[in-house]
Every structure is written in structure tokens, then in C-alpha cells.
Design an enzyme around this catalytic site. Structure first.
Site, PDB file in Angstrom:
ATOM      1  CG  HIS A 200      -2.079   1.195   1.284  1.00 52.68           C
ATOM      2  ND1 HIS A 200      -2.226   1.805   2.109  1.00 52.68           N
ATOM      3  CD2 HIS A 200      -3.062   0.966   0.370  1.00 52.68           C
ATOM      4  CE1 HIS A 200      -3.370   2.508   2.037  1.00 52.68           C
ATOM      5  NE2 HIS A 200      -3.824   2.169   0.759  1.00 52.68           N
TER       6      HIS A 200
ATOM      7  CE  LYS B 222      -1.441   4.858  -1.494  1.00 46.59           C
ATOM      8  NZ  LYS B 222      -1.958   4.256  -0.163  1.00 46.59           N
TER       9      LYS B 222
ATOM     10  CG  ASP C 102      17.958  13.008 -10.400  1.00 49.94           C
ATOM     11  OD1 ASP C 102      17.918  12.311 -11.093  1.00 49.94           O
ATOM     12  OD2 ASP C 102      17.611  14.294 -10.817  1.00 49.94           O
TER      13      ASP C 102
ATOM     14  CG  HIS D 144      -7.077   8.481   0.383  1.00 53.67           C
ATOM     15  ND1 HIS D 144      -6.026   8.548   0.008  1.00 53.67           N
ATOM     16  CD2 HIS D 144      -7.837   7.299   0.592  1.00 53.67           C
ATOM     17  CE1 HIS D 144      -5.666   7.004  -0.188  1.00 53.67           C
ATOM     18  NE2 HIS D 144      -6.859   6.477   0.162  1.00 53.67           N
TER      19      HIS D 144
ATOM     20  CE  LYS E  28      -3.970   6.813   2.900  1.00 52.62           C
ATOM     21  NZ  LYS E  28      -5.455   6.078   3.342  1.00 52.62           N
TER      22      LYS E  28
ATOM     23  CG  ASP F  72       0.800  17.895  22.754  1.00 51.99           C
ATOM     24  OD1 ASP F  72      -0.370  17.843  23.157  1.00 51.99           O
ATOM     25  OD2 ASP F  72       1.609  17.124  23.805  1.00 51.99           O
TER      26      ASP F  72
END
Length: 485
Positions: A225, A227, A232, A403, A405, A410
Site C-alpha cells: 500500500h 506510495k 536523483d 483520504h 492519513k 500537541d
């Protein structure tokens, strides 16, 4: 022999096999207790069919040295971890940061648990809009001079997916080394023909957990899952956006797509690169040709924005990312901010949230008002309903689909990545998050949250109490199966 006898013996055999399968789930595999009971329910109430489902969705992975690291590689990583722990404790050199004193236990836990080395000299840009993220990514790809390493769970075979592949082909033609890794299930619409030209120009394409014989995938339940993009050896991307027109807000079902992604520069890029290499080598043979080695370029970043790259997956008995988030919540003194498309935590995560709330910590949680999976939404509401009773603030994002996450503590530290708050991300999928020990980043994420609150509906105790009996029943079933959703 009479048909009644044949049928009776057939039923006995089915029940016997079911019992054997159930015993295998209980004794042969070390599982979370909740997941064990959920699978037992599936096996007993769906004989034979339940076992077929189990073959595709329930089997656990081999965990001993999953990435096939040599003894030397494992020893080297262990030495690096031990060295950084010592530096933190002695407050030496670059690791003598004020924020490290406050979050020393979190740092050390991530180091020991998932070998998440600390980097200090970094800078990052937060991206929360698809147009913004993909414009930056395409620009960076077009500017690549040495190599592009790119990994996505989903690459759609649509206008955006084709545009990305086109840009990769153009850089490959210019002599840039291109490596593309995608997940077999998430990117199932892709065809070998889509990469013909890229491969013709020395680009490399690999598939994570491809199906057997092109048809059957017995690792259907364990998906990569992550990404991640590294360009470079200098620029990195990590976060929630996949590749497809829905992430640009162009699919009517979802509407505007609200996500969170990081573009990073500095030492942290090396750590992203190392994580990419593990997945890349697992998906094919290791490269020993010096001309095909990975680029770890020098940089001149002087900014101090400490980070750790934390990964987790079904190859480990320890749920690194879940434990990291629990530790962050338990370290909170004032406020915790959570954004997630799915909120289906286990008991340990729920207990951490409840203890924080009982300790006077303000907790703000936001999920989509329009879910992509109703079953998951019902399960999420059952858990959020509990936290409402403890004083949590719950918001339903209504401008489109949420979507993102993210977790902020604090207004000081934060995490952004690919991990949803559910059993799938904690135990079944391969995930990656960046933990950022930088108040500037935390404040920016908190500010984005407040902007999202303005287009959200507050979900209250009264709303939860007023739900229909049919919704309550769906919640009950969804929650019962939540360990394997």
C-alpha cells in the site's frame, strides 16, 4: 450405496475438514485474538466456501528474513541503530536536538522496532490537493537527471496514469534510469503493453506479489500500500495520493479528493530510498552491476526538520506503525488530531485514545462524510461512538472524499503516510509513514485540519444515539468482522 449415505459422509468430511482448518487458524498461526475469532466465524458459518476465502485472504506470510538480507546487511543496520540510540542518550552532535529530549522514547522505540534511522537535515512541503501534488511530481520527473524510483499501490489506466508513464518514457529516452514498482491488486487494470516502450528504453517495471500463472493470487490480502517516489537521490515523495483521475477530483463518485502528501529533501530521502530498495529487490533479483546501483546524491540542505521513516507489514510480528501512533497519542499533553478515511482500530489503540481523553487531552478525529465502502463506515461509527462518550470531537468531512492519513500531537510532532487506522494497514498491508519532529510542519497540518472543519459536519453523541436500528445491526456485524476487514 444410497444417496442419503453418500450425502451424510460428504457432510462428515466437510465438517472434519472445517475442524482441521479451524485448528490450523488457532494453533498453527500466531494471530491477533480478534482476527482468530473472526476467521473461526467465517469457517464455521461458510463451510468449504469459508476455506476458499481463507486461502486467498487469511494465510500469513513467511516472516523470517522476509527481504532476504545477508548477515552483513543485518549487522550493519543493527550497528547503525545502536549508534543512534547511544548518540541520543549522550546528546551528541546533530542528534542533540531539544525536541529529541521530549520524545526520546518514541525515537528509540522506532529505532529498535523498525530500524527507523533518524535524519535531521531535511525540509518538506505539505501537499493536500491532487493538482498541486501531481504538478510538482511531474515537474520533478521532467527535471530528473540520474534516476527515478517510483512505487504506487494504485496506478490507474486512465489519463493521469498514462501521462505519468509517458513522462517516465521521456526521461528513459534521455538516459535516466527508471524503476517502476506497482501492486498487482491495486493496479490490476495495468497491462504489460503499457510498459513496452518504457522497457525498450531500459526502464524496469516490477510487480509486487503478482498472481500465480497470471490468474490466481494467494496473497490477495497482503498488499503493498506504499506510495513512494525518489528522484536523483535528492527528492522524495510519501503520503496518501495514488495515481488516477479520482485523485484530481475528476470522478463524480468521490468529488473533490482531500489527501495529504509530503515532498521532502535532505537526509530523509536516503531512508526512503533504502525502503524502496527492499521492496524492489524482493520483487525481483538483486542487482550487483555497479552501473545499475542506486543513487544516493549529496545535498546542501541546512534546515533542521528531524524525521524518521517508519514501515510495517505482514512480514513482521510487531505492528510497528500502530505502536508508533499509540506511543504518540500516549505522549500527548494537550491535543491529538487524527484524519483517516477508515477508523477501525483494535483494543490497544482504542484504550490509548480513551486514556488520553480521560487525562484531559483534547482529541479531534475526522473521517469522510461520504465513505467509499459503507461496510467500513458502519464499523468506523461503532468505534467513534465509544470515543464520543469519552469526550472526543468527531467530524464528517463533506466537501468530497477525505483520504488523508495524518496524526498531530500537541502541535509539535506529526506523522503523514499511507497508514489507515484499521487492521488492514496495521497488520495486513505493507505501509510507510514519515514521523516529523518539527513544530512548523505540525502547525501547518493543524491549520489544514481547521480549514477542513469549516467544510465538515460535527458528529455528536445525540447523532449517534439517534441512528436507526438497521444501522445499529450493520454496525454490530461490521464490528464483529473488523479484525479482517
Amino acid at each position: 450405496m444410497e444417496w442419503s449415505v453418500i450425502i451424510s459422509w460428504g457432510l462428515y468430511i466437510v465438517l472434519g475438514l472445517n475442524l482441521l482448518f479451524a485448528l490450523a487458524v488457532i494453533f498453527a498461526e500466531r494471530r491477533d485474538v480478534g482476527a482468530t475469532w473472526a476467521w473461526l466465524l467465517v469457517l464455521f458459518f461458510l463451510p468449504i466456501i469459508g476455506f476458499i476465502i481463507y486461502l486467498f485472504l487469511g494465510r500469513q506470510l513467511k516472516k523470517d528474513n522476509f527481504f532476504n538480507l545477508s548477515v552483513e546487511e543485518r549487522s550493519f543496520h543493527a550497528l547503525q541503530v545502536d549508534s543512534q540510540i547511544e548518540q541520543i542518550r549522550r546528546k551528541e552532535t546533530a542528534l542533540a536536538q531539544p525536541v529529541f529530549e521530549k520524545y526520546e522514547q518514541l525515537l528509540e522505540m522506532n529505532l529498535r522496532s523498525s530500524k527507523s534511522l533518524i535524519s535531521v537535515h531535511n525540509k518538506s512541503a505539505i501537499m493536500h490537493d491532487g493538482e498541486q501534488k501531481f504538478k510538482a511530481l511531474m515537474d520533478d520527473i521532467r527535471s530528473a537527471e540520474t534516476e527515478i524510483n517510483i512505487q504506487y499501490y494504485i496506478i490507474q489506466r486512465d489519463a493521469l496514469g498514462k501521462a505519468l508513464i509517458h513522462e517516465l518514457i521521456e526521461r528513459a529516452k534521455a538516459g535516466v534510469k527508471v524503476r517502476l514498482l506497482y501492486d498487482a491488486v491495486g493496479s490490476r487494470s495495468l497491462r504489460d503493453s503499457d510498459f513496452k516502450e518504457l522497457i525498450a528504453h531500459d526502464g524496469e517495471v516490477r510487480v509486487f506479489f503478482p498472481p500465480t500463472l497470471g490468474l490466481i493470487n494467494f496473497k490477495l490480502n497482503n498488499r503493498n500500500h506504499r506510495k513512494v517516489v525518489i528522484i536523483d537521490g535528492k527528492i522524495g515523495y510519501v503520503g496518501g495520493f495514488n495515481v488516477g483521475t479520482e485523485y484530481l477530483g475528476l470522478v463524480e463518485k468521490f468529488g473533490y479528493w482531500r489527501d495529504t502528501h509530503l515532498r521532502v529533501e535532505g537526509d530523509v530521502v536516503y531512508h526512503l530510498q533504502h525502503r524502496f530498495i527492499l521492496d524492489w529487490n524482493y520483487s525481483g533479483s538483486k542487482h550487483h552491476d555497479p552501473e545499475n546501483s542506486f543513487c544516493f546524491a549529496r545535498h546542501d540542505i541546512k534546515d533542521k526538520s528531524p524525521m524518521q521513516i517508519v514501515t510495517s507489514g505482514p512480514n513482521s510480528d510487531t505492528e510497528h506503525l500502530k505502536n508508533m501512533m499509540i506511543k504518540m497519542i500516549m505522549s500527548a499533553k494537550h491535543r491529538v488530531i487524527i484524519q483517516t478515511p477508515y477508523f477501525i482500530p483494535d483494543t490497544s489503540f482504542m484504550d490509548a485514545c480513551k486514556m488520553a481523553l480521560l487525562s484531559g487531552v483534547k482529541m479531534d478525529i475526522m473521517i469522510p462524510g461520504k465513505p467509499d465502502h459503507p461496510f467500513v463506515m458502519w464499523a468506523s461509527l461503532s468505534f467513534l461512538g465509544e470515543l464520543l462518550d469519552y469526550g472526543a470531537n468527531v467530524y464528517m468531512y463533506e466537501q468530497g472524499f477525505l483520504h488523508a492519513k495524518t496524526l498531530v500531537v500537541d502541535d509539535e510532532i506529526s506523522t503523514v503516510g499511507t497508514t489507515n487506522l484499521d487492521a488492514r494497514s496495521f497488520r495486513l498491508n505493507f505501509e510507510v509513514n514519515a514521523v516529523i519532529y518539527d513544530q512548523r510542519v505540525a502547525l501547518e497540518l493543524a491549520s489544514l485540519f481547521e480549514s477542513d472543519v469549516a467544510v465538515s459536519r460535527k458528529y455528536t453523541v445525540d447523532d449517534y444515539a439517534a441512528r436507526k436500528w438497521t444501522v445499529r445491526m450493520r454496525e454490530g456485524v461490521s464490528r464483529l468482522l473488523s479484525p479482517i476487514l
